[in-house]
Write a protein that holds these residues in place. Structure first.
Motif, PDB file in Angstrom:
ATOM      1  N   PHE A 175       0.815  -1.211   0.000  1.00  0.00           N
ATOM      2  CA  PHE A 175       0.000   0.000   0.000  1.00  0.00           C
ATOM      3  C   PHE A 175       0.856   1.272   0.000  1.00  0.00           C
ATOM      4  CE2 PHE A 175      -2.909  -3.149   1.840  1.00  0.00           C
ATOM      5  CZ  PHE A 175      -4.003  -2.961   1.008  1.00  0.00           C
ATOM      6  N   GLU A 176       2.146   1.113   0.197  1.00  0.00           N
ATOM      7  CA  GLU A 176       3.052   2.256   0.165  1.00  0.00           C
ATOM      8  C   GLU A 176       4.444   1.756  -0.197  1.00  0.00           C
ATOM      9  OE1 GLU A 176       3.005   3.964   4.019  1.00  0.00           O
ATOM     10  OE2 GLU A 176       3.814   2.194   5.017  1.00  0.00           O
ATOM     11  N   GLY A 177       5.347   2.707  -0.454  1.00  0.00           N
ATOM     12  CA  GLY A 177       6.704   2.338  -0.857  1.00  0.00           C
ATOM     13  C   GLY A 177       7.085   3.059  -2.122  1.00  0.00           C
ATOM     14  N   MET A 178       7.678   2.335  -3.065  1.00  0.00           N
ATOM     15  CA  MET A 178       8.113   2.929  -4.323  1.00  0.00           C
ATOM     16  C   MET A 178       7.056   2.668  -5.405  1.00  0.00           C
ATOM     17  SD  MET A 178      11.777   2.415  -6.253  1.00  0.00           S
ATOM     18  CE  MET A 178      12.652   3.041  -4.819  1.00  0.00           C
ATOM     19  N   PRO A 179       6.614   3.730  -6.109  1.00  0.00           N
ATOM     20  CA  PRO A 179       5.609   3.535  -7.161  1.00  0.00           C
ATOM     21  C   PRO A 179       6.097   2.541  -8.217  1.00  0.00           C
ATOM     22  CG  PRO A 179       5.900   5.865  -6.698  1.00  0.00           C
ATOM     23  CD  PRO A 179       7.011   5.147  -5.979  1.00  0.00           C
ATOM     24  N   PHE A 180       5.200   1.669  -8.654  1.00  0.00           N
ATOM     25  CA  PHE A 180       5.533   0.668  -9.665  1.00  0.00           C
ATOM     26  C   PHE A 180       4.840   1.038 -10.968  1.00  0.00           C
ATOM     27  CE2 PHE A 180       4.949  -3.295 -12.004  1.00  0.00           C
ATOM     28  CZ  PHE A 180       6.209  -3.870 -11.909  1.00  0.00           C
TER      29      PHE A 180
ATOM     30  N   LEU B 131       0.935   7.992 -17.169  1.00  0.00           N
ATOM     31  CA  LEU B 131      -0.006   8.293 -16.104  1.00  0.00           C
ATOM     32  C   LEU B 131       0.055   7.176 -15.077  1.00  0.00           C
ATOM     33  CD1 LEU B 131      -3.059   9.367 -18.291  1.00  0.00           C
ATOM     34  CD2 LEU B 131      -1.361  10.859 -17.238  1.00  0.00           C
ATOM     35  N   PHE B 132       0.341   7.525 -13.849  1.00  0.00           N
ATOM     36  CA  PHE B 132       0.411   6.521 -12.781  1.00  0.00           C
ATOM     37  C   PHE B 132      -1.016   6.222 -12.337  1.00  0.00           C
ATOM     38  CE2 PHE B 132       1.382   5.445  -8.194  1.00  0.00           C
ATOM     39  CZ  PHE B 132       1.863   4.173  -8.492  1.00  0.00           C
ATOM     40  N   LEU B 133      -1.727   5.426 -13.154  1.00  0.00           N
ATOM     41  CA  LEU B 133      -3.144   5.163 -12.927  1.00  0.00           C
ATOM     42  C   LEU B 133      -3.394   3.985 -12.005  1.00  0.00           C
ATOM     43  CD1 LEU B 133      -4.477   5.665 -16.554  1.00  0.00           C
ATOM     44  CD2 LEU B 133      -4.568   7.291 -14.678  1.00  0.00           C
ATOM     45  N   ASN B 134      -2.510   2.996 -12.048  1.00  0.00           N
ATOM     46  CA  ASN B 134      -2.744   1.775 -11.277  1.00  0.00           C
ATOM     47  C   ASN B 134      -2.501   1.956  -9.791  1.00  0.00           C
ATOM     48  OD1 ASN B 134      -3.464   0.048 -13.469  1.00  0.00           O
ATOM     49  ND2 ASN B 134      -1.340   0.081 -14.108  1.00  0.00           N
ATOM     50  N   GLU B 135      -1.731   2.987  -9.429  1.00  0.00           N
ATOM     51  CA  GLU B 135      -1.442   3.280  -8.028  1.00  0.00           C
ATOM     52  C   GLU B 135      -0.954   2.045  -7.284  1.00  0.00           C
ATOM     53  OE1 GLU B 135      -4.750   5.224  -6.251  1.00  0.00           O
ATOM     54  OE2 GLU B 135      -4.586   7.002  -7.487  1.00  0.00           O
ATOM     55  N   LYS B 136       0.024   1.372  -7.891  1.00  0.00           N
ATOM     56  CA  LYS B 136       0.617   0.191  -7.273  1.00  0.00           C
ATOM     57  C   LYS B 136       1.982   0.549  -6.701  1.00  0.00           C
ATOM     58  CE  LYS B 136      -1.736  -3.185 -10.222  1.00  0.00           C
ATOM     59  NZ  LYS B 136      -1.566  -4.255 -11.245  1.00  0.00           N
ATOM     60  N   PHE B 137       2.318  -0.075  -5.577  1.00  0.00           N
ATOM     61  CA  PHE B 137       3.586   0.199  -4.918  1.00  0.00           C
ATOM     62  C   PHE B 137       4.294  -1.118  -4.606  1.00  0.00           C
ATOM     63  CE2 PHE B 137       0.664   3.611  -4.024  1.00  0.00           C
ATOM     64  CZ  PHE B 137       1.416   4.768  -4.171  1.00  0.00           C
ATOM     65  N   VAL B 138       5.624  -1.046  -4.533  1.00  0.00           N
ATOM     66  CA  VAL B 138       6.417  -2.190  -4.086  1.00  0.00           C
ATOM     67  C   VAL B 138       7.280  -1.709  -2.932  1.00  0.00           C
ATOM     68  CG1 VAL B 138       6.439  -3.377  -6.305  1.00  0.00           C
ATOM     69  CG2 VAL B 138       8.212  -1.676  -5.810  1.00  0.00           C
ATOM     70  N   SER B 139       7.790  -2.643  -2.148  1.00  0.00           N
ATOM     71  CA  SER B 139       8.654  -2.273  -1.038  1.00  0.00           C
ATOM     72  C   SER B 139       9.905  -1.573  -1.565  1.00  0.00           C
ATOM     73  CB  SER B 139       9.050  -3.515  -0.239  1.00  0.00           C
ATOM     74  OG  SER B 139       9.831  -4.380  -1.041  1.00  0.00           O
ATOM     75  N   ILE B 140      10.539  -0.788  -0.723  1.00  0.00           N
ATOM     76  CA  ILE B 140      11.730  -0.044  -1.137  1.00  0.00           C
ATOM     77  C   ILE B 140      12.811  -0.991  -1.661  1.00  0.00           C
ATOM     78  CG2 ILE B 140      13.560   1.506  -0.384  1.00  0.00           C
ATOM     79  CD1 ILE B 140      10.829   2.809  -0.576  1.00  0.00           C
ATOM     80  N   GLY B 141      13.001  -2.132  -0.960  1.00  0.00           N
ATOM     81  CA  GLY B 141      14.018  -3.088  -1.398  1.00  0.00           C
ATOM     82  C   GLY B 141      13.739  -3.647  -2.777  1.00  0.00           C
ATOM     83  N   ASP B 142      12.470  -4.050  -3.008  1.00  0.00           N
ATOM     84  CA  ASP B 142      12.098  -4.560  -4.328  1.00  0.00           C
ATOM     85  C   ASP B 142      12.210  -3.467  -5.374  1.00  0.00           C
ATOM     86  OD1 ASP B 142      11.637  -7.094  -3.432  1.00  0.00           O
ATOM     87  OD2 ASP B 142       9.462  -6.852  -3.222  1.00  0.00           O
ATOM     88  N   GLY B 143      11.839  -2.233  -4.993  1.00  0.00           N
ATOM     89  CA  GLY B 143      11.907  -1.124  -5.932  1.00  0.00           C
ATOM     90  C   GLY B 143      13.327  -0.876  -6.412  1.00  0.00           C
ATOM     91  N   ILE B 144      14.300  -0.954  -5.500  1.00  0.00           N
ATOM     92  CA  ILE B 144      15.708  -0.763  -5.885  1.00  0.00           C
ATOM     93  C   ILE B 144      16.143  -1.868  -6.843  1.00  0.00           C
ATOM     94  CG2 ILE B 144      18.069  -0.784  -5.005  1.00  0.00           C
ATOM     95  CD1 ILE B 144      16.993   0.543  -2.449  1.00  0.00           C
ATOM     96  N   LEU B 145      15.677  -3.108  -6.595  1.00  0.00           N
ATOM     97  CA  LEU B 145      16.011  -4.221  -7.467  1.00  0.00           C
ATOM     98  C   LEU B 145      15.432  -4.013  -8.861  1.00  0.00           C
ATOM     99  CD1 LEU B 145      17.179  -7.070  -7.903  1.00  0.00           C
ATOM    100  CD2 LEU B 145      15.018  -7.994  -7.020  1.00  0.00           C
ATOM    101  N   PHE B 146      14.176  -3.564  -8.950  1.00  0.00           N
ATOM    102  CA  PHE B 146      13.553  -3.337 -10.252  1.00  0.00           C
ATOM    103  C   PHE B 146      14.232  -2.195 -10.992  1.00  0.00           C
ATOM    104  CE2 PHE B 146       9.525  -5.072  -8.143  1.00  0.00           C
ATOM    105  CZ  PHE B 146       9.805  -6.352  -8.585  1.00  0.00           C
ATOM    106  N   ARG B 147      14.693  -1.181 -10.266  1.00  0.00           N
ATOM    107  CA  ARG B 147      15.342  -0.040 -10.920  1.00  0.00           C
ATOM    108  C   ARG B 147      16.656  -0.454 -11.567  1.00  0.00           C
ATOM    109  NH1 ARG B 147      15.467   5.506  -7.735  1.00  0.00           N
ATOM    110  NH2 ARG B 147      16.320   6.064  -9.760  1.00  0.00           N
ATOM    111  N   LYS B 148      17.331  -1.432 -10.989  1.00  0.00           N
ATOM    112  CA  LYS B 148      18.572  -1.919 -11.597  1.00  0.00           C
ATOM    113  C   LYS B 148      18.288  -2.580 -12.935  1.00  0.00           C
ATOM    114  CE  LYS B 148      21.146  -2.628  -7.275  1.00  0.00           C
ATOM    115  NZ  LYS B 148      21.781  -3.635  -6.390  1.00  0.00           N
TER     116      LYS B 148
END
Length: 325
Positions: A266-271, A283-300
């Motif tokens: 429900f919060e964290g890094m926007p996906f 447009l960030f329409l889906n309003e989905k979030f991932v944990s900060i740790g997962d977000g850093i992994l996806f950004r790589k």
């Protein structure tokens, strides 16, 4: 839309229904229709008679059915949902229910048929018109309350039979039901035609937009410029002072994002998903979030920067593109 009022009204006794015309009644749906009726005992389960088969994809959100599939009764008797002509189908599973999949089977090409087990079946009793029953299942309140009653694991939620059976339905004389159903037939047909015309116009505009963009990026803006062969068959002639280069020589990097199924929070890094990429914009329409740790992994894996171009490479939105701003 303003419609004429009845002379007298009374309290329905149900808050979200409010007042109803005097003479009307509120009944549970199970008292005006058979819910998921059993197969008729007189039907030969070993019969080779060809009847209509309706998998989920053969029933549309607009109430249309495709009767193109016919199979012997003996092949369908076990493991499928039974229905008759003029029954009402309602998709029970998500997201088909929320999308409004369902139909009045008045155009069924055989007297009986079978379909997906993910359908509920309603068969109107003598004091209820199938057409009125169908329109009730397409009403906003039925859809919204039904969605709230869905149960089951994520991605496999279903509308329970109890919700259908206990749903309060307005009951009144058949002539009034026929008049309302006829009115809705006319109005929905008019609206469907308007939607069709608008969609056709949008398609024409999209084709014109594509043609203008294609002309500008392959021929430039000067209609009188001298052209030369590009050496690329599908590209054709280009302005003589232009060159053809491979895309990798014009971009500092080209990366391919990986297909993932993350656990959302429900919060964290926007996906950002492919559905968020609209024509020319993000447009960030889906309003989905991932944990900060997962977000850093996806950004790589895929880390877009300002002025990068995102291009959807798979799925229903393939081809959509937008610049990160």
């Amino acid at each position: 839309m303003s419609l004429p009022r009845y002379e007298n009204y009374k309290d329905s006794g149900i808050e979200w229904i409010g007042e109803i015309p005097k003479g009307w009644e509120v009944k549970k749906l199970k008292y005006v229709a058979f819910v998921n009726p059993v197969k008729d005992s007189e039907i030969d389960s070993e019969s080779l008679e060809q009847v209509t088969f309706l998998p989920m994809e053969k029933v549309s959100e607009k109430g249309e059915i495709d009767c193109g599939i016919k199979r012997p009764i003996k092949d369908l008797w076990k493991g499928f949902t039974f229905f008759r002509k003029n029954d009402v189908l309602i998709a029970k599973i998500t997201p088909c229910f929320e999308n409004g999949k369902g139909a009045l089977l008045n155009k069924l090409e055989t007297e009986i048929g079978f379909g997906s087990t993910e359908f509920h079946v309603l068969r109107a009793k003598p004091d209820t018109l199938p057409e009125f029953l169908f329109y009730t299942t397409k009403s906003e309140i039925f859809m919204k309350v039904g969605e709230a009653f869905m149960s089951g694991a994520a991605g496999q939620k279903r509308v329970p039979t109890d919700f259908i059976s206990e749903f309060p339905l307005l009951s009144f004389p058949l002539p009034e039901q026929a008049a309302i159903a006829s009115f809705l037939d006319r109005k929905t047909a008019e609206l469907d035609q308007l939607i069709f015309n608008k969609e056709k116009l949008i398609t024409l505009y999209e084709e014109e937009k594509t043609a203008i963009i294609n002309r500008a990026v392959t021929k430039g803006l000067d209609p009188h410029v001298k052209l030369k062969p590009s050496g690329v068959e599908w590209l054709g002639n280009i302005p003589e002072h232009w060159n053809v280069e491979r895309l990798k020589r014009l971009a500092s990097k080209i990366t391919d994002g990986e297909h993932v199924s993350p656990s959302f929070t429900f919060e964290g890094m926007p996906f950002l998903s492919a559905k968020d990429v609209r024509d020319d914009s993000i447009l960030f329409l889906n309003e989905k979030f991932v944990s900060i740790g997962d977000g850093i992994l996806f950004r790589k894996r895929c880390n877009p920067e300002k002025n990068d171009l995102l291009l959807v490479s798979r799925g229903a939105t393939i081809g959509r593109a937008a610049i990160v701003d």
